[in-house]
Design an enzyme around this catalytic site. Structure first.
Site, short mmCIF file in Angstrom:
data_model
loop_
_atom_site.label_atom_id
_atom_site.label_comp_id
_atom_site.label_asym_id
_atom_site.label_seq_id
_atom_site.Cartn_x
_atom_site.Cartn_y
_atom_site.Cartn_z
N CYS A 77 67.49 96.22 36.54
CA CYS A 77 66.06 95.85 36.49
C CYS A 77 65.66 95.49 35.05
O CYS A 77 66.15 94.51 34.51
CB CYS A 77 65.20 96.95 37.11
SG CYS A 77 63.50 96.43 37.44
N HIS A 175 67.48 97.19 42.33
CA HIS A 175 67.87 98.57 42.07
C HIS A 175 68.97 98.98 43.04
O HIS A 175 68.68 99.33 44.19
CB HIS A 175 66.66 99.50 42.26
CG HIS A 175 65.64 99.38 41.19
ND1 HIS A 175 65.71 100.10 40.01
CD2 HIS A 175 64.53 98.61 41.09
CE1 HIS A 175 64.68 99.79 39.25
NE2 HIS A 175 63.96 98.87 39.87
N GLU A 177 70.55 101.68 43.10
CA GLU A 177 70.38 103.09 43.44
C GLU A 177 69.32 103.32 44.52
O GLU A 177 69.23 104.40 45.09
CB GLU A 177 70.05 103.91 42.18
CG GLU A 177 68.62 103.81 41.67
CD GLU A 177 68.27 102.54 40.91
OE1 GLU A 177 67.16 102.47 40.38
OE2 GLU A 177 69.10 101.60 40.85
#
Length: 193
Positions: A77, A175, A177
């Site tokens: 990001c 992202h 994650e």
């Protein structure tokens, strides 16, 4: 394997750490130069505003260190955006790793873009085993246009870079994650490099 998540006060570093644990690895959070240099893999996260994040990097000397790293580095990001030449956000000069300037989405669309988007035009082993048109999670108001270093694209108002690569440096606008099993696969691919 020694995995270091750069801790410079700008990031959702705990969620990255937990995602790495879910795929069977441990990561440490650090801003220590020697610890970062000794890492097998480095993750450079970022959430927030570009100019203040860059000030934090400069204050710790990490702005000098990151572009010189030789091991695989993944910017996420804002981390990816700071690896570019510059960003319109706060008229901020970046680390200059990726040869592209980050710009703001047009007024025609709502910003920040928040939510799930499909990725396509996948290149490199970062996306090994990932299908075209898989969904990834994004939250951002600025983007890197498509360029020579683009290794994945997505669309919001226009097609832009979802991921970049140059030498040992990778960046994802999304992202991983927070991108469910697809994101975990991408993180695992990065750790397996």
């Amino acid at each position: 394997m020694k995995i270091v998540i750069i801790n410079y006060g700008a990031g959702n570093i705990q969620s990255i750490k937990f995602a790495i644990q879910r795929i069977g690895f441990e990561a440490i959070l650090s801003d220590d130069v020697n610890e970062i240099l000794a890492a097998d893999k480095v993750i450079f996260p970022g959430v927030g505003e570009a100019s203040s994040a860059m000030q934090k990097l400069k204050a710790s000397g990490l702005d000098q260190l990151i572009p010189k790293l030789k091991q695989p580095v993944l910017g996420i990001c804002l981390g990816m955006q700071l690896m570019c030449k510059a960003t319109e956000e706060g008229a901020t000069k970046g680390l200059g790793i990726f040869d592209v300037d980050v710009i703001k989405f047009s007024d025609k669309v709502k910003v920040p873009q928040i939510g799930w988007n499909q990725i396509k035009d996948l290149k490199t082993d970062l996306f090994k085993g990932v299908s075209e048109q898989e969904y990834i999670y994004l939250v951002h108001s600025f983007y890197a246009p498509k360029c020579e270093e683009t290794i994945a694209t997505t669309e919001y108002d226009l097609a832009y870079s979802a991921a970049l690569k140059k030498d040992n440096f990778y960046g994802t606008q999304f992202h991983p994650e927070k991108s469910s099993s697809v994101g975990e696969k991408i993180l695992l691919n990065f750790l397996n490099m």
